[in-house]
Design a protein around this motif. Sequence first.
Motif, PDB file in Angstrom:
ATOM      1  N   SER A 172      27.800  79.281  45.863  1.00 10.52           N
ATOM      2  CA  SER A 172      28.675  79.256  47.035  1.00 10.52           C
ATOM      3  C   SER A 172      29.581  80.490  47.014  1.00 10.52           C
ATOM      4  O   SER A 172      29.843  81.066  45.950  1.00 10.52           O
ATOM      5  CB  SER A 172      29.536  77.990  47.034  1.00 10.52           C
ATOM      6  N   ARG A 218      33.294  73.385  47.895  1.00  9.29           N
ATOM      7  CA  ARG A 218      32.031  74.112  47.769  1.00  9.29           C
ATOM      8  C   ARG A 218      30.860  73.120  47.718  1.00  9.29           C
ATOM      9  O   ARG A 218      30.089  73.082  46.745  1.00  9.29           O
ATOM     10  CB  ARG A 218      32.038  75.027  46.544  1.00  9.29           C
ATOM     11  N   PHE A 254      26.378  64.418  48.553  1.00  7.16           N
ATOM     12  CA  PHE A 254      26.969  65.480  49.361  1.00  7.16           C
ATOM     13  C   PHE A 254      28.178  64.992  50.158  1.00  7.16           C
ATOM     14  O   PHE A 254      29.146  65.727  50.348  1.00  7.16           O
ATOM     15  CB  PHE A 254      25.913  66.040  50.311  1.00  7.16           C
ATOM     16  N   GLU A 269      28.064  73.059  49.092  1.00  8.96           N
ATOM     17  CA  GLU A 269      26.718  73.609  49.024  1.00  8.96           C
ATOM     18  C   GLU A 269      26.211  73.756  47.595  1.00  8.96           C
ATOM     19  O   GLU A 269      25.020  73.980  47.377  1.00  8.96           O
ATOM     20  CB  GLU A 269      26.657  74.960  49.748  1.00  8.96           C
ATOM     21  N   ASP A 270      27.108  73.622  46.600  1.00  8.31           N
ATOM     22  CA  ASP A 270      26.695  73.709  45.190  1.00  8.31           C
ATOM     23  C   ASP A 270      26.292  72.356  44.609  1.00  8.31           C
ATOM     24  O   ASP A 270      25.797  72.300  43.475  1.00  8.31           O
ATOM     25  CB  ASP A 270      27.830  74.296  44.338  1.00  8.31           C
ATOM     26  N   VAL A 284      28.556  75.887  57.933  1.00  8.32           N
ATOM     27  CA  VAL A 284      27.596  75.498  56.885  1.00  8.32           C
ATOM     28  C   VAL A 284      27.480  73.982  56.796  1.00  8.32           C
ATOM     29  O   VAL A 284      26.387  73.414  56.774  1.00  8.32           O
ATOM     30  CB  VAL A 284      28.023  76.082  55.519  1.00  8.32           C
ATOM     31  N   VAL A 285      28.641  73.301  56.775  1.00  7.81           N
ATOM     32  CA  VAL A 285      28.644  71.843  56.701  1.00  7.81           C
ATOM     33  C   VAL A 285      28.063  71.243  57.972  1.00  7.81           C
ATOM     34  O   VAL A 285      27.289  70.277  57.935  1.00  7.81           O
ATOM     35  CB  VAL A 285      30.088  71.321  56.473  1.00  7.81           C
ATOM     36  N   ARG A 295      24.292  71.482  57.942  1.00 12.52           N
ATOM     37  CA  ARG A 295      23.697  70.524  56.998  1.00 12.52           C
ATOM     38  C   ARG A 295      23.731  69.107  57.570  1.00 12.52           C
ATOM     39  O   ARG A 295      22.771  68.346  57.457  1.00 12.52           O
ATOM     40  CB  ARG A 295      24.443  70.586  55.661  1.00 12.52           C
TER      41      ARG A 295
END
Length: 478
Positions: free
Chosen positions: A141, A311, A346, A313-314, A448-449, A452
């Motif tokens: 990230s 973060r 997530f 995405e990690d 990004v969120v 997703r």
Amino acid sequence: MAKITIIDDDQFFQDLLAENCQLMGHEIFTAGSISEGKVILSAESIDLLFLDVRLPDGNGLDLLSFVREIPSAPEVIIITGAGDLNGAELSIKNGAWDYLQKPIARQEITLQVTRALEYHEKKQQVPSHVSLNRDDIVGKSPQLCKCLNQIAACAGSDTTVLLTGETGTGKELFAQAIHVNSNRSRQPFIVVDCAGLPEKLIESILFGHIKGAFTGADTNQKGLIEQADGGTLFLDEVGELPLESQKTFLRVLQEKIYRPLGKGKEVSSNFRLIAATNRDLFAMVGQNTFRSDLFYRLNGFNIHLPPLRERPEDIENLAMSFIFSICCREKIPVKGVVPETLQVLFHYSWPGNVRELKQTLEKAILADPIAPVLYPIHLPSEIRLNHIHSLVSRKQLLPSDSTGVFTGNDPAESDILPTFKEYRKLYQQDMEKRYLQRLMGESSGNIVVACRTSGLSRSRLYDLLKSHSLLYRTVSES
């Protein structure tokens, strides 16, 4: 030509600022609120941001933490109609380029834009990726990469490093990474758990003692400071050191000399110091619970580790790494993971951060070691319930009656009945806009969120936001 965003609800000032920047040949994006600004900042690679303080949906300064995590790392100029020293202090501490009070002369705008963009361009020329031995630090990230770049920047020197962040963010892991990437990597890495030091034995543990120094001292004992000679001394949770011990330790840091208990002369130790804390040492200085001189000595190079919720995405990479290592440690076949399990992970906030994620997966694996795949049912109930609550909230996105039929502004209820094709188009547009508004609200404007969660590509989501007037953009015609 640079990309500049202006977030200000004062339309006259916004137009004036935009016109001035356009005359300089730059591309301008404008927004009148924090939420609109987040959409632009997430979708575009912005170089410079003008940010008003008083906005319709909140204080503009609250956006600074969001801006810090943007990959393009734009420079920020705070603009306000009323001077506020506290606001100015907060702005500068959060990395703002400058803090300006309206009215602002055209010459000053031109100078600020020119200087800020010069600095930004030079900063961007610094390689964003460096060769680094990162061992067990998992993730890619932007927030994590920023920390890794900071490690690379300080590892080659002997400057003191202060690692800050919430419990469970991996401060000891980062301290080890600094040591491993330094010229002291072949020497010892000694950990001092300041929270677990018995107050009466602190000096003996740190400085060591000679035989007969006190009752029970039957042999000579090396202290941790001597053990760290040539290597790295890591003070974990340094904020827990008692005041008296802080005074003693300050001299050791300044002079690199100490006296073992019972010994008649002082000895030296050449160590590199790294400290870590989950507490606000600056606030503790104000409360007289932490020495100011020690704080400034420790705070040579500060690295703040982001919490896992910042973060997300990690999470997938971390989960897969933990599952592999746990299964290998327990000597069981490496388990697979269904996408639904990753979705549950997530959407959880992880108050205990990376440490909590690892412990959760460890419990899930050991609870059913023979299962070849991890399903959501293997996870703790509170984490699964959190995901269910999230799903229920999404189900409430579309207003409906007890039969599930849409009950919003129905075009079929108007005086003139549209054609079926027109009705379907209007219905779809209305539903899309409602969905996008809810989507961007729940994702706090983070593209990004949002991608997703929705399953949309970045370009498709951006096009939808523009088509429904949820993204405000002004482009230079030069």
